[in-house]
Design an enzyme around this catalytic site. Structure first.
Site, mmCIF file in Angstrom:
data_model
loop_
_atom_site.group_PDB
_atom_site.id
_atom_site.type_symbol
_atom_site.label_atom_id
_atom_site.label_comp_id
_atom_site.label_asym_id
_atom_site.label_seq_id
_atom_site.Cartn_x
_atom_site.Cartn_y
_atom_site.Cartn_z
ATOM 1 N N PRO A 251 0.762 -1.293 0.038
ATOM 2 C CG PRO A 251 -0.103 -0.883 2.191
ATOM 3 C CD PRO A 251 0.712 -1.858 1.425
ATOM 4 C CB CYS A 252 3.064 2.740 -2.427
ATOM 5 S SG CYS A 252 1.966 2.414 -4.147
ATOM 6 C CG HIS A 253 -2.954 3.185 -1.075
ATOM 7 N ND1 HIS A 253 -2.417 2.272 -1.426
ATOM 8 C CD2 HIS A 253 -3.906 3.328 -0.113
ATOM 9 C CE1 HIS A 253 -3.496 1.559 -0.763
ATOM 10 N NE2 HIS A 253 -4.059 2.085 0.055
#
Length: 285
Positions: A251-253
């Site tokens: 989850p780079c977001h």
């Protein structure tokens, strides 16, 4: 994916984001269900059903997750200290716990060969966040990219260019079981989603740190730098976050600027906002 309406739901949400942003920029109050439905050319009942299916909450409540100031609220109220998240390991609520991912990283030597001798299967799938390009090897998923902002051609070129010497084979049926498990968190099949990460040693460390951020929460680039033992490498961490090839599962977001700004997102900031809003709404539903 078998439900082709998933992409349609995302595009409705994307239009709603743009509408709400424009309205809030003009100093307007929360839009009513009737106003939103009218602007989207739908009946209130149909629009309500789409919202409920996608987020699990009402349009009115969902709007608070789409406001421009929500990033700062997230950072203030749902901030994760990665040292703590790491210490609890699989007993915690991070991505590793949520998805039970089977994780394997490519060796540095294999990475240096740019995928030479590696077969990567690929296919297009509808997802809750629009059309997604998914790639994987025999060992697991190695790429997920969203095409809503970049377009299909640019998304394909982006992911494929990371392993220029690999042999790419279109085979969505090979990937389908993993894709269904990845995007349908309620299915109970998350333990069938292996991930085969292809990156430098620094990138792998950053991506591992991202997986310790619980769903519905966020952290900062500087926090990630501290967590990997290199607090001054904030810029390098930001670059590694942007190079994460397996969006959503890793989850780079959930990485944000220390100031509370969203920061960038490789597949487009509107997609990042939709991802964060989706998770926040479901976390509190």
């Amino acid at each position: 994916m078998n439900d082709m309406s998933e992409g349609y739901h995302y595009h409705v949400m994307r239009r709603a984001i743009e509408l709400i942003d424009a309205h809030s920029a003009d100093g307007g109050d929360v839009l009513s269900l009737e106003q939103l439905a009218n602007e989207m050319g739908m009946s209130p009942a149909h629009f309500q059903r789409l919202f409920t299916k996608w987020t699990g909450v009402s349009p009115k409540k969902y709007q608070q997750y789409l406001t421009l100031g929500h990033a700062k609220v997230l950072l203030r109220e749902r901030f994760t200290t990665l040292e703590t998240a790491g210490s609890v390991g699989l007993s915690g609520s991070g991505r590793l716990h949520d998805l039970f991912l089977r994780w394997e990283a490519m060796s540095p030597g294999d990475y240096a060969r740019h995928g030479d001798g590696l077969t990567i299967y690929w296919g297009w799938f509808e997802s809750p966040f629009g059309l997604a390009l998914v790639m994987g090897t025999e060992k697991g998923l190695c790429g997920i990219g969203f095409a809503a902002e970049m377009g299909e051609e640019a998304t394909m070129e982006d992911l494929a260019s990371r392993w220029p010497k690999a042999n790419f084979v279109e085979d969505p049926m090979f990937l389908r079981p993993w894709v269904l498990a990845a995007f349908q968190a309620e299915s109970g099949d998350q333990d069938k989603v292996p991930v085969y990460m292809i990156g430098t040693s620094l990138q792998i460390k950053v991506w591992e740190a991202l997986m310790r951020i619980p769903s519905g929460e966020v952290t900062t680039y500087s926090e990630i730098a501290r967590a990997i033992g290199n607090p001054r490498a904030v810029r390098a961490v930001g670059t590694a976050v942007g190079r994460n090839p397996v969006s959503w599962l890793i989850p780079c977001h959930r990485a944000m600027r220390k100031s509370g700004g969203l920061g960038g997102y490789h597949w487009g900031v509107p997609v990042k906002r939709a991802l964060l809003a989706y998770e926040a709404a479901r976390a509190e539903a």
